[in-house]
Write an enzyme that holds these catalytic residues in place. Sequence first.
Site, mmCIF file in Angstrom:
data_model
loop_
_atom_site.group_PDB
_atom_site.id
_atom_site.type_symbol
_atom_site.label_atom_id
_atom_site.label_comp_id
_atom_site.label_asym_id
_atom_site.label_seq_id
_atom_site.Cartn_x
_atom_site.Cartn_y
_atom_site.Cartn_z
ATOM 1 N N HIS A 144 -1.935 57.622 18.790
ATOM 2 C CA HIS A 144 -2.790 58.700 18.310
ATOM 3 C C HIS A 144 -3.517 58.360 17.012
ATOM 4 O O HIS A 144 -2.927 57.806 16.102
ATOM 5 C CB HIS A 144 -1.991 59.992 18.140
ATOM 6 C CG HIS A 144 -2.874 61.180 18.269
ATOM 7 N ND1 HIS A 144 -3.567 61.683 17.207
ATOM 8 C CD2 HIS A 144 -3.231 61.902 19.346
ATOM 9 C CE1 HIS A 144 -4.306 62.697 17.634
ATOM 10 N NE2 HIS A 144 -4.115 62.853 18.931
ATOM 11 N N PRO A 145 -4.819 58.692 16.933
ATOM 12 C CA PRO A 145 -5.631 58.278 15.786
ATOM 13 C C PRO A 145 -5.512 59.152 14.542
ATOM 14 O O PRO A 145 -6.155 58.864 13.532
ATOM 15 C CB PRO A 145 -7.055 58.356 16.345
ATOM 16 C CG PRO A 145 -6.991 59.455 17.341
ATOM 17 C CD PRO A 145 -5.613 59.389 17.943
ATOM 18 N N CYS A 146 -4.675 60.201 14.601
ATOM 19 C CA CYS A 146 -4.582 61.128 13.477
ATOM 20 C C CYS A 146 -4.376 60.455 12.127
ATOM 21 O O CYS A 146 -4.906 60.884 11.124
ATOM 22 C CB CYS A 146 -3.390 62.055 13.678
ATOM 23 S SG CYS A 146 -3.822 63.588 14.394
ATOM 24 N N HIS A 147 -3.531 59.421 12.125
ATOM 25 C CA HIS A 147 -3.170 58.827 10.832
ATOM 26 C C HIS A 147 -3.953 57.567 10.508
ATOM 27 O O HIS A 147 -3.714 56.930 9.493
ATOM 28 C CB HIS A 147 -1.667 58.523 10.814
ATOM 29 C CG HIS A 147 -0.842 59.749 11.055
ATOM 30 N ND1 HIS A 147 -0.784 60.776 10.152
ATOM 31 C CD2 HIS A 147 -0.110 60.143 12.117
ATOM 32 C CE1 HIS A 147 -0.016 61.741 10.638
ATOM 33 N NE2 HIS A 147 0.399 61.391 11.839
ATOM 34 N N THR A 148 -4.881 57.227 11.378
ATOM 35 C CA THR A 148 -5.591 55.964 11.188
ATOM 36 C C THR A 148 -6.327 55.925 9.850
ATOM 37 O O THR A 148 -6.203 54.970 9.077
ATOM 38 C CB THR A 148 -6.582 55.731 12.346
ATOM 39 O OG1 THR A 148 -5.840 55.750 13.568
ATOM 40 C CG2 THR A 148 -7.287 54.401 12.193
#
Lengths: 275, 219
Positions: B167-171
């Site tokens: 998941h890209p949330c924390h990228t």
Amino acid sequence: MADDKDVLRDVWYGRIPACFTLYPDEVTDREAEPFYLLLPRVSYLMLVTDKVKKHFLKVVKAEDVEEMWFEYEGTPLKWHCPIGVLFDLHASNTALPWSITVHFKHFPDRDLLRCSSSALIEAHFMSTIKEADAFKHKGQVINDMQKKDHKQLWMGLQNDKFDQFWAINRKLMEYPTEDGGFRYIPFRIYQTLSDRPSIQKLFRPVSSEGHALTLGDLLKELVPDVISQDDDPKKYQVVIHGIEPLFETPIQWLSEHLSHPDNFLHICIVPAPSD
Amino acid sequence: MSSGEVSNISSYCLDEKSFHLCCKLFLQHSGVIRDGWSWADVKGSEEGYVKKTAIIPAKLGSLLNHKADDGMNAVTGVDECDDEAVGDYIVQSQVLVHYEYHILYSIGHQVPILYFRASTLDGQPLSLDEVWSNIHPNYRQRLLQGPWDTLTQQEHPFLGQPFFMLHPCHTEEFMKPLLQMADDKKRKINYITTWLSVVGPVVGLDVPLSYHTELPAPD
């Protein structure tokens, strides 16, 4: 004109009558009666079909039961799309009730996401809302919310509580007045005749000259063949929540009023009925 | 993040054009060291993604105390509320697994996303549970604290098939200090290379060091 708030309520309480029948090859102890249900357009299949499962489990041999999945006329139904989108895309212009086939075997792993618990639906729903807010506010509104607000959005949807959901969701619909709308409109365009599940792009609600952009402007940019409807009779229908909004409708208004609870505006392009 | 930040990187996101440029340079180097990455066009559009396949030995086991995949309202009769649980797993067999990795651009989050799927050589797809059990133990504890925020099955936006996705949330969160540091030292870095060297190892993808030393960075 009706109060715009009524539109939100009408969208939320949209229902589709459906008839579930067991796939004939499933081995049963006795004949399986069909099961009728009113499906909320804005919900997800796996969230509202516990009763369907219970009903058919009474007749299916326990050792034959794997994960339940649904199909309409040979197309596996993607539970991660809102129910209304599945209906508009695959079954617009067909007779009601919507006839859905229930399977307990041969899960189509190449086509469908596994859905083994409602926690997965929640995760999917929340990640879609986060993506939508990334378009609208760089994710700042959803990230500034507390965990309990996130929970309230989900519980509102899960328990079909309009007021509970909108008490929080209205914050996701805010924008600075001087901007005239969201940063970008979170939308997905679905086409029946495409391998690609949906298309999305960055699209602003207001043009660089400052006037409001419309549904027609969006379609012209993304699916020009659809809008060039000089052809008579028209070849396509552009459907949102079962209706065909006017192309002149401002896209910002549509985003605020006709988005699904996941905060995306789901636009279905389907062949026009030929009769 | 204050909007008045003075920096030549105004945002730590990646726009679509830069994504394509970074991919192009990434692929150039991959061509030199022949580690198997290639570009895939999406028909009928200018979009596409970077992909690679690999065959990796893996364990087909399942996490004992990973309850989320146990079916609706899993009733196991075991009290599983210990949050220390990282996972003893039963190793059933050691097999070769075919991994397929795709790097896509997320226009919503404006970051790259790693999609992958895994199957045995006879085509049987690995379940989420089995994928978890092959994640390096160093990462597992961290990831299990918020399992659905990190690794989920999702529909591939171009292919419409189920893939796993980090998941890209924390990228943006973990890329920011890296990009800031490079910025401070006036070093140019390739976003894709740097990002992949963080997320790749989680799912068995190593990024050779030469990507960082040899690869020209975009301006």
